[in-house]
Write an enzyme that holds these catalytic residues in place. Structure first.
Site, PDB file in Angstrom:
ATOM      1  N   ASP A  53       1.296 -19.404   4.671  1.00 26.58           N
ATOM      2  CA  ASP A  53       0.783 -18.626   3.526  1.00 26.58           C
ATOM      3  C   ASP A  53       1.054 -19.386   2.224  1.00 26.58           C
ATOM      4  OD1 ASP A  53       0.679 -15.317   4.611  1.00 26.58           O
ATOM      5  OD2 ASP A  53       1.692 -16.834   5.805  1.00 26.58           O
ATOM      6  N   THR A 150      -1.521 -12.066   8.574  1.00 25.41           N
ATOM      7  CA  THR A 150      -0.332 -12.890   8.876  1.00 25.41           C
ATOM      8  C   THR A 150       0.326 -12.437  10.185  1.00 25.41           C
ATOM      9  OG1 THR A 150      -0.039 -13.206   6.519  1.00 25.41           O
ATOM     10  CG2 THR A 150       1.840 -13.770   7.878  1.00 25.41           C
TER      11      THR A 150
HETATM   12  N1  LIG Z   1      -0.381   0.068   4.763  1.00 25.16           N
HETATM   13  C1  LIG Z   1      -1.458  -0.700   4.740  1.00 25.16           C
HETATM   14  N2  LIG Z   1      -2.672  -0.155   4.858  1.00 25.16           N
HETATM   15  C2  LIG Z   1      -3.753  -0.917   4.843  1.00 25.16           C
HETATM   16  N3  LIG Z   1      -3.751  -2.249   4.740  1.00 25.16           N
HETATM   17  C3  LIG Z   1      -2.564  -2.852   4.619  1.00 25.16           C
HETATM   18  C4  LIG Z   1      -1.360  -2.122   4.630  1.00 25.16           C
HETATM   19  N4  LIG Z   1      -0.352  -2.995   4.515  1.00 25.16           N
HETATM   20  C5  LIG Z   1      -0.905  -4.209   4.426  1.00 25.16           C
HETATM   21  N5  LIG Z   1      -2.233  -4.125   4.488  1.00 25.16           N
HETATM   22  C6  LIG Z   1      -3.208  -5.203   4.386  1.00 25.16           C
HETATM   23  O1  LIG Z   1      -3.918  -5.350   5.566  1.00 25.16           O
HETATM   24  C7  LIG Z   1      -4.171  -6.732   5.796  1.00 25.16           C
HETATM   25  C8  LIG Z   1      -4.360  -6.900   7.237  1.00 25.16           C
HETATM   26  O2  LIG Z   1      -5.427  -6.058   7.578  1.00 25.16           O
HETATM   27  P1  LIG Z   1      -5.936  -6.070   9.031  1.00 25.16           P
HETATM   28  O3  LIG Z   1      -7.211  -5.357   9.100  1.00 25.16           O
HETATM   29  O4  LIG Z   1      -5.957  -7.488   9.504  1.00 25.16           O
HETATM   30  O5  LIG Z   1      -4.806  -5.288   9.832  1.00 25.16           O
HETATM   31  S1  LIG Z   1      -4.302  -5.551  11.299  1.00 25.16           S
HETATM   32  O6  LIG Z   1      -3.371  -6.688  11.303  1.00 25.16           O
HETATM   33  O7  LIG Z   1      -5.481  -5.774  12.172  1.00 25.16           O
HETATM   34  O8  LIG Z   1      -3.649  -4.291  11.663  1.00 25.16           O
HETATM   35  C9  LIG Z   1      -2.962  -7.411   5.254  1.00 25.16           C
HETATM   36  O9  LIG Z   1      -3.312  -8.705   4.792  1.00 25.16           O
HETATM   37  P2  LIG Z   1      -2.276  -9.926   4.915  1.00 25.16           P
HETATM   38  O10 LIG Z   1      -1.015  -9.512   4.181  1.00 25.16           O
HETATM   39  O11 LIG Z   1      -3.010 -11.017   4.197  1.00 25.16           O
HETATM   40  O12 LIG Z   1      -2.056 -10.189   6.358  1.00 25.16           O
HETATM   41  C10 LIG Z   1      -2.531  -6.517   4.126  1.00 25.16           C
HETATM   42  O13 LIG Z   1      -2.952  -6.940   2.868  1.00 25.16           O
HETATM   43 MG   LIG Z   2       0.446 -10.539   3.453  1.00 22.55          MG
HETATM   44 MG   LIG Z   3      -2.367 -12.761   3.330  1.00 20.42          MG
END
Ligand SMILES: Nc1ncnc2c1ncn2[C@@H]1O[C@H](COP(=O)(O)OS(=O)(=O)O)[C@@H](OP(=O)(O)O)[C@H]1O
Ligand SMILES: [Mg+2]
Ligand SMILES: [Mg+2]
Ligand SMILES: [Mg+2]
Length: 347
Positions: A53, A150
């Site tokens: 990242d 991530t």
């Molecule tokens: N509580 C909550 N609700 C909704 N979304 C959130 C939440 N927490 C985090 N995030 C954000 O979700 C990103 C990942 O989304 P995804 O659709 O890939 O989720 S998952 O990993 O498939 O469950 C993830 O992106 P990255 O941090 O870049 O991985 C977050 O920005």
């Molecule tokens: Mg993140």
């Molecule tokens: Mg990210």
């Protein structure tokens, strides 16, 4: 990529995202085969951040500044240097510095220039921290999610590198790197390590996984390139093919995508919506903005995400995916049916 207002921006962004994908692949291979988790940290909200990242954020920041040195480059991005600057993060910081320099040295392979000499720690920390723009409705802002998904990344699963450009509050270009996007869409649902999947051979021109999608506002076209795989003999070439959303309009034949984690959406609510719409296929649960890529490529028809109340969606989690889906012929709205708003100030 044709004559247009953002030709240079799009060209640079695509090349930089290819570099970032290669960086991520190397780091992910290391993480998946390592028994220690020194290169993964938890943030204050308990989400994860890794060497990849920070390294992608530094690399993109440095390459955009070098390519548009005549402009003040404003970047809104996810990561900051807080954890990285802690006294107990020396090993992590060294890994980031090495990873960034290794990636920058490969820039000529992607038709971009490397710095004349390896960069030091302070230059790399500065590159990460200057991505602290708050965006807004005026001017031009790059928007970066260095590693989206991530959690998927550390699991050896799907993730994306997402870079977009916003001008006067509107997304004008989007680039989405999906290093583990499998050749066969059915493999998106395969929950084992993508590191163990077959790799493209050096001489073959077919590819098994990995692509970069991109689009420019108003072009009515979205494009996909295979990743340039880590071999010195490969050089940059434009091998893009056009992608379009699925033509399926019968709900019974449609597949919907959603986040993997319960915390990031409401699976029972989406199941209810799906049922009421007459969808009867199993949802495709995939980490990251790869879901937008799946829609743009026509590998799935619908993407639903309903975050818990109180959670504020971030522009970097959507900007690149939204424009690619829209230019590929799709429609993206919030729960009220309105277009997503990218003009807010990020706090
Ligand atoms: N509580 C909550 N609700 C909704 N979304 C959130 C939440 N927490 C985090 N995030 C954000 O979700 C990103 C990942 O989304 P995804 O659709 O890939 O989720 S998952 O990993 O498939 O469950 C993830 O992106 P990255 O941090 O870049 O991985 C977050 O920005
Ligand atoms: Mg993140
Ligand atoms: Mg990210
Ligand atoms: Mg994200």
């Amino acid at each position: 990529m044709g004559e247009n207002n953002y030709a240079k921006e799009l060209d640079v962004a695509v090349r930089v995202v290819h570099m970032a994908c290669s960086l991520c692949q190397r780091v992910q291979e290391g993480l998946v085969s390592s028994t220690s988790n020194d290169h993964v940290k938890s943030k204050d909200d308990d989400s994860l951040v890794t060497v990849a990242d920070w390294s992608v954020q530094a690399t993109v920041s440095l390459m955009l500044s070098a390519s548009f040195s005549n402009q003040k480059v404003s970047i809104v991005a996810e990561e900051d240097v807080q954890t990285l600057s802690n006294s107990d993060s020396v090993g992590l910081l060294t890994a980031v510095v090495n990873t960034v320099n290794e990636c920058l040295a490969e820039a000529p392979k992607y038709g971009l220039q490397s710095p004349k000499e390896a960069l030091g720690t302070s230059q790399i920390l500065e590159a990460i921290s200057r991505c602290n723009s708050t965006g807004g409705r005026n001017g031009r802002h790059w928007v970066l999610d260095p590693v989206d998904g991530t959690l998927g990344f550390v699991r050896g699963d799907q993730y994306a590198v997402a870079l977009a450009l916003i001008e006067e509050g509107k997304v004008v270009i989007g680039v989405l790197g999906c290093p583990n996007y499998p050749r066969k869409k059915e493999w998106l649902n395969h929950h084992q390590s993508y590191q163990s999947m077959p790799k493209m051979s050096d001489t073959s021109d077919t590819w098994e996984k990995g692509c970069v999608l991109y689009a420019q506002r108003g072009s009515g076209e979205a494009w996909m390139q295979p990743l340039i795989h880590g071999n010195k003999k490969h050089t940059w070439s434009n091998s893009a093919q056009r992608v379009q959303v699925s033509a399926i309009d019968d709900p019974a034949l449609a597949t919907f995508c959603e986040p993997v984690e319960k915390a990031n959406t409401n699976h029972s609510f989406t199941a209810g919506v799906a049922h009421s719409m007459g969808l009867n296929k199993q949802p495709l649960r995939v980490h990251s903005m790869v879901k937008y890529a799946a829609i743009a490529r026509g590998d799935a028809e619908i993407f639903m995400k309903f975050a818990q109340s109180g959670y504020k969606e971030k522009i970097w989690d959507h900007a690149a995916g939204v424009i690619i889906v829209e230019e590929a012929g799709g429609v993206v709205t919030d729960a009220g049916g309105h277009p997503l708003d990218f003009s807010g100030v990020c706090t």
